[in-house]
Structures are given as C-alpha cells and as structure tokens.
Design an enzyme around this catalytic site. Structure first.
Site, PDB file in Angstrom:
ATOM      1  N   VAL A  31       0.830  -1.212   0.000  1.00 40.74           N
ATOM      2  CA  VAL A  31       0.000   0.000   0.000  1.00 40.74           C
ATOM      3  C   VAL A  31       0.864   1.262   0.000  1.00 40.74           C
ATOM      4  O   VAL A  31       0.492   2.290  -0.570  1.00 40.74           O
ATOM      5  CB  VAL A  31      -0.947  -0.017   1.238  1.00 40.74           C
ATOM      6  N   LYS A 100     -23.983  -9.643   1.035  1.00 37.26           N
ATOM      7  CA  LYS A 100     -24.631  -9.805  -0.276  1.00 37.26           C
ATOM      8  C   LYS A 100     -26.079  -9.325  -0.304  1.00 37.26           C
ATOM      9  O   LYS A 100     -26.544  -8.782  -1.293  1.00 37.26           O
ATOM     10  CB  LYS A 100     -24.541 -11.255  -0.755  1.00 37.26           C
ATOM     11  N   GLY A 182     -21.090 -26.503  11.203  1.00 40.20           N
ATOM     12  CA  GLY A 182     -21.019 -25.043  11.138  1.00 40.20           C
ATOM     13  C   GLY A 182     -21.041 -24.488   9.729  1.00 40.20           C
ATOM     14  O   GLY A 182     -20.800 -23.312   9.525  1.00 40.20           O
ATOM     15  N   GLU A 185     -26.334 -22.490   8.390  1.00 40.75           N
ATOM     16  CA  GLU A 185     -26.758 -21.797   9.598  1.00 40.75           C
ATOM     17  C   GLU A 185     -27.876 -22.574  10.253  1.00 40.75           C
ATOM     18  O   GLU A 185     -28.503 -23.426   9.623  1.00 40.75           O
ATOM     19  CB  GLU A 185     -27.197 -20.397   9.213  1.00 40.75           C
ATOM     20  N   ASP A 196     -29.905 -16.811  -1.032  1.00 38.40           N
ATOM     21  CA  ASP A 196     -28.497 -16.378  -1.049  1.00 38.40           C
ATOM     22  C   ASP A 196     -27.960 -16.351  -2.496  1.00 38.40           C
ATOM     23  O   ASP A 196     -27.317 -15.385  -2.915  1.00 38.40           O
ATOM     24  CB  ASP A 196     -27.680 -17.340  -0.170  1.00 38.40           C
ATOM     25  N   LYS A 200     -26.710 -13.120  -4.954  1.00 39.31           N
ATOM     26  CA  LYS A 200     -25.411 -13.115  -5.632  1.00 39.31           C
ATOM     27  C   LYS A 200     -25.559 -12.967  -7.154  1.00 39.31           C
ATOM     28  O   LYS A 200     -24.804 -12.222  -7.780  1.00 39.31           O
ATOM     29  CB  LYS A 200     -24.633 -14.385  -5.265  1.00 39.31           C
TER      30      LYS A 200
HETATM   31  N1  HSE Z   1     -24.087 -19.004   3.268  1.00 34.54           N
HETATM   32  C1  HSE Z   1     -23.223 -18.644   2.211  1.00 34.54           C
HETATM   33  C2  HSE Z   1     -22.811 -19.884   1.432  1.00 34.54           C
HETATM   34  C3  HSE Z   1     -21.998 -17.943   2.775  1.00 34.54           C
HETATM   35  O1  HSE Z   1     -23.006 -20.993   1.937  1.00 34.54           O
HETATM   36  O2  HSE Z   1     -22.325 -19.754   0.321  1.00 34.54           O
HETATM   37  C4  HSE Z   1     -21.161 -17.202   1.774  1.00 34.54           C
HETATM   38  O3  HSE Z   1     -21.865 -16.159   1.140  1.00 34.54           O
END
Ligand code: HSE
Length: 321
Positions: A31, A100, A182, A185, A196, A200
């Site tokens: 940088v 996102k 994990g 969710e 999701d 995107k």
């Molecule tokens: N829940 C999202 C996925 C996390 O599983 O892709 C990343 O955006």
C-alpha cells in the site's frame, strides 16, 4: 497510517482483523502505508477477544473519529447494516462489505451515495467468498460485452448436494450434518431455498450487464425438494445436480434464474464439490472464463474484504502525492 474500523466481529469481521495483524508487513509494503484497525463495533460480549481495547458497542464512536477513513461492514442482513453504511458514506468514510443481501437490495443507491461523497463502496467479498470476481468483471473483462454469467454461488447447498451424492444420504440428514459442522446456519432457509444465490446472481448481473435485476423478478428454486432418488437418476444419466445461478442477456434484457440443474460430467462445474464455488463468465472477445475457489468461510472471505480495503488505501496514498 490508514485507520479502519470493523463493524460486526463475526466470522468475516474477526478473520479480516486477523489479516491486518498477520499480513501487516506485506500489506504496508504493497500500500505504501500501514493499515491499522482502530475500532471494532459489536453489541455482543466477548470472553476471549484478540483486541478488547478496540471494542465498542456504539457505532457513533466510529462516526465521531475523523481519523477512520475505511469501514468494514461485516454485520450481514439489511438492518442496521444499511443505516450504518449510509451514515458512514455520508460522513466521508469508504465502506467495504461482504453483505450480499445489502448489496443486492441497496447496492446501487449506496454506490451513488459513495460517489456523491467522493468515497468508495466496494463489495468484492459479497459473491464467491474468496474468489476474485467483481474486480475481474469491472476491470480485466471490461473490454467485453458479457453475454452470460452462471455458476455455483452457494457453498452450503453445494456441500449438501455433494454429500447426498457421495454418501447416498437423504437431504434432511446431510443438512443436520452441515449444521453441526457449522457450514449451514441453524436457520438455513437463505441457503437451501436459494435466496443467497439470488442475491449473488443479482449482484453479478448488475456488475456484468449494468442492469440490476430485482430479487422478486428472479425465478428461484432451492434444493429443499431434491431427493436422493433425483441424485441417483442424474448420476445414472452421467450428470450431477448443482444449484446454479444464471444470468443471460436476451434481446437486451437480463434474465436471471436460480435452480438445481443436472450438469453433465464433461462440464467443469461438475467437479466443483463441497463448499467450493465456481463462476463461468462468457464475453464476446475473451470467450469462456471460469473463476474457482472457496465460496464461504472467514479466511477466504476476509481475503476479498481486505483486497477492497487495500484498493481504497492505495487511492488514499496516491491522492496525498
Ligand atoms: N451461506 C453462504 C454460502 C456464505 O453458503 O455460500 C457465503 O456467502
């Protein structure tokens, strides 16, 4: 020194902090100045925080510090992320995000506010986790007319579909496993119902075609009713089922879909397994390109977050000359 703040110290926020510490020397060299986290905002209590002296529960502490020029928003969701982002931009601070949902719903407006205030709103980490895709679309492929963009945009569903195929287990069983590990969710609706992936693909079509597609205008189907039988059938026919987000330019209009598709084994997307993502971009001069990498997880996503921080920091350094 360039001071930054992190709001939301979850998986992405904490990993971004780790990059600033672990790679401090090389970032400073690249940088031309050091980047220092000056404040971390989170309303939760932490028993074991790496920098308790930086913690505050109050976002106003960031706004009231004129030495902070960049804010990493890693809260997720629309509120209070929208309110804080808008306030930071209007207060002359650049904002970098992995959020996102916020970019898909308010990205255009927030980018406009950033421009009016001569700061930046950057979101490389909002699609594909650590995969470079927003900057390549804006810069490296800028000479092309993009005709189509599609791919595996959700790591959780790709992990579930991979396990169902490899181990012949039913959806509910693998979902439980993904939650325990994990990956998914506890309320995994945004992943498995395809929301999701819709956020995107909406962001990608905005960046690639200059036209944002409203979320409600995206035809959406998740993976919740994909059965072990469907997966077996696809396998017998020489294919695999993948949740695909797709945006196409048709007669000047962008058409977006999110749905499980049978992908032939000859297609490079067929071997993208587990939490990995891959995005195919077709341009009228470059032809077909494919971007592959870890689509989720703190370390991969923080790599993309920090690439945006570094871009803004370089601009700050250049503007001093
Ligand atoms: N829940 C999202 C996925 C996390 O599983 O892709 C990343 O955006």
């Amino acid at each position: 020194m360039i001071n930054i703040a992190i709001i939301g110290f979850g998986i992405v926020g904490s990993a971004s902090y780790d990059v600033t510490i672990q790679n401090a020397g090389l970032i400073e060299k690249r940088v031309g100045d050091s980047i220092k986290v000056k404040k971390i905002v989170d309303i939760r209590e932490f028993d074991d925080h790496p920098a308790p002296e930086l913690l505050t529960k109050n976002f106003e502490d960031v706004m009231n510090d004129p030495t902070i020029s960049i804010v990493i928003e890693s809260i997720g969701g629309l509120n209070p992320a929208y309110k804080f982002t808008k306030a930071a931009l209007m207060g002359g601070k650049s904002v970098v995000t992995s959020n996102k949902e916020l970019v898909a719903v308010h990205g255009k407006e927030l980018t406009e506010i950033a421009k009016q205030n001569k700061v930046s709103y950057l979101f490389e980490a909002s699609v594909g986790g650590g995969i470079p895709i927003i900057r390549p679309l804006k810069q490296c492929l800028a000479a092309n007319e993009i005709t189509e963009i599609y791919g595996i945009l959700n790591g959780t569903t790709n992990y579930i579909l991979t396990k169902m195929r490899e181990e012949g287990r039913p959806f509910a069983d693998v979902l439980k496993d993904a939650q325990e590990k994990g990956y998914a969710e506890l309320n995994p609706a945004a992943d498995i119902e395809g929301h999701d992936a819709c956020w995107k693909i909406s962001i990608l079509s905005w960046v690639a075609f200059g036209k944002s597609v409203e979320i409600e205008n995206i035809s959406r189907k998740g993976i919740d009713d994909v059965t072990a039988e469907d997966i077996k059938k696809a396998k017998a026919g020489g294919g695999v089922i993948k949740l695909i987000g797709r945006a196409k330019l048709l007669d000047g209009e962008v058409q977006c879909t999110v749905a499980p598709e049978v992908i032939p084994l000859s297609d490079p997307l067929a071997i993208v397994d587990g939490v990995f993502n891959a995005i195919v971009v077709r341009g009228n001069f470059v032809g077909e390109t494919m971007f592959y990498g870890q689509g989720a997880g703190g370390r991969a996503t923080s790599s993309a977050v920090m690439s945006d921080v570094i871009e803004i920091a370089r601009n700050i350094v250049a503007s001093r000359k």
